[in-house]
Design a protein around this motif. Structure first.
Motif, short mmCIF file in Angstrom:
data_model
loop_
_atom_site.label_atom_id
_atom_site.label_comp_id
_atom_site.label_asym_id
_atom_site.label_seq_id
_atom_site.Cartn_x
_atom_site.Cartn_y
_atom_site.Cartn_z
N GLU A 1 54.89 13.44 56.23
CA GLU A 1 55.26 13.74 55.09
C GLU A 1 56.73 12.42 55.24
O GLU A 1 57.57 12.47 54.04
CB GLU A 1 57.09 14.59 56.16
N TYR A 2 56.90 11.86 56.05
CA TYR A 2 57.87 10.19 55.64
C TYR A 2 57.69 9.49 54.55
O TYR A 2 58.12 9.14 53.96
CB TYR A 2 58.00 9.51 56.66
N ILE A 3 56.45 9.62 53.80
CA ILE A 3 55.14 8.86 53.68
C ILE A 3 54.99 9.43 51.80
O ILE A 3 55.26 9.01 50.82
CB ILE A 3 53.79 9.02 53.71
N ILE A 4 55.11 11.13 52.23
CA ILE A 4 55.41 11.54 51.12
C ILE A 4 57.08 11.38 49.89
O ILE A 4 56.72 11.24 49.48
CB ILE A 4 55.07 13.21 50.88
N ASN A 5 57.10 12.02 50.84
CA ASN A 5 58.98 12.16 50.91
C ASN A 5 59.35 10.16 50.64
O ASN A 5 61.18 10.14 50.15
CB ASN A 5 59.52 12.87 51.52
N LYS A 6 58.50 8.73 50.76
CA LYS A 6 58.97 7.49 50.41
C LYS A 6 60.45 7.60 51.50
O LYS A 6 61.29 7.33 50.98
CB LYS A 6 59.58 7.44 49.38
#
Length: 242
Positions: free
Chosen positions: A26-31
């Protein structure tokens, strides 16, 4: 929503490995540009005399229980954690996830020989893995900004930093605004394990909380203070808190 519990002078997120990986993705997708940390008995001991390290760790949005001692200690103090979520296991699972989803990891640390071997091994395991870049962990302090800028330019989605504590926690914190990597984590000696330079304990020792002992019997004289003395100090902290 993840549950964060108090543990001595820090915190730990009550997550399973699967839940941790979902949160990281989720962190990666939302940068989100998140610094991740794991805690074990040794790091807890360091935090007792390093207020700045404690501050850095407590500000991390995701804190996992790397050592079985944290799981046991937390339960003893009244906060049950679902399981141990070891940093090296998060590391290898994220590489696998990167190959599956197209995320680009950057590998930073160890010697040239070791880090290249790590990259080559993972590429052999996962032919579709897109490596953003890699470099050794030997540099002068003045080079930090240039290294952080290079990581930023690489377009990395995940950064693995293979330094010892507290250097890795400080370096990531100090350079996060420059790197702008969605997810950065310290992985300690994990590169050496993946490269075959050092051996990891058998699975049964990992599950029974004896991974530290496996490391100790390999180098008893060098590791006596860290593991025997360190474990006694950790137990005293737990009993005092109780």
């Amino acid at each position: 929503m993840k549950k964060r519990v108090k543990f001595l002078n820090t915190y730990v997120d009550a997550l399973t490995m699967a839940e941790t990986l979902t949160q990281i993705e989720e962190y990666i997708i939302n940068k989100k540009c998140v610094q991740h940390v794991v805690i074990n008995a040794g790091k807890i001991n360091l935090m007792q005399k390093d207020a700045e390290l404690t501050k850095v760790i407590n500000e991390c949005p995701l804190i996992n229980a790397d050592g079985q001692s944290i799981v046991w200690g937390s339960k003893f103090l009244g906060n049950k954690l679902p399981e141990r979520v070891a940093g090296i296991d998060i590391f290898t699972e994220l590489v696998k996830l990167s190959a599956e989803k197209g995320y680009k990891p950057y590998f930073f640390g160890a010697t040239d020989k070791v880090v290249k071997k790590v990259v080559d091994k993972f590429k052999g395991m996962y032919p579709d893995l897109k490596v953003a870049g890699y470099r050794n962990g030997y540099f002068d302090k003045e080079e930090s900004i240039k290294i952080a800028e290079d990581i930023n330019k690489s377009g990395a989605d995940i950064l693995f930093v293979a330094f010892s504590s507290p250097m890795k926690e400080y370096w990531i914190k100090d350079n996060m605004d420059i790197m702008k990597v969605p997810f950065a984590m310290g992985v300690g000696g994990s590169f050496d394990v993946v490269a075959g330079k050092t051996n990891r304990a058998p699975r049964w020792m990992q599950k029974s909380g004896l991974e530290w002992f496996y490391r100790f019997i390999q180098e008893p004289r060098r590791m006596f203070k860290r593991y025997i003395g360190g474990n006694m100090k950790f137990i005293k902290l737990i009993l005092k808190s109780k």
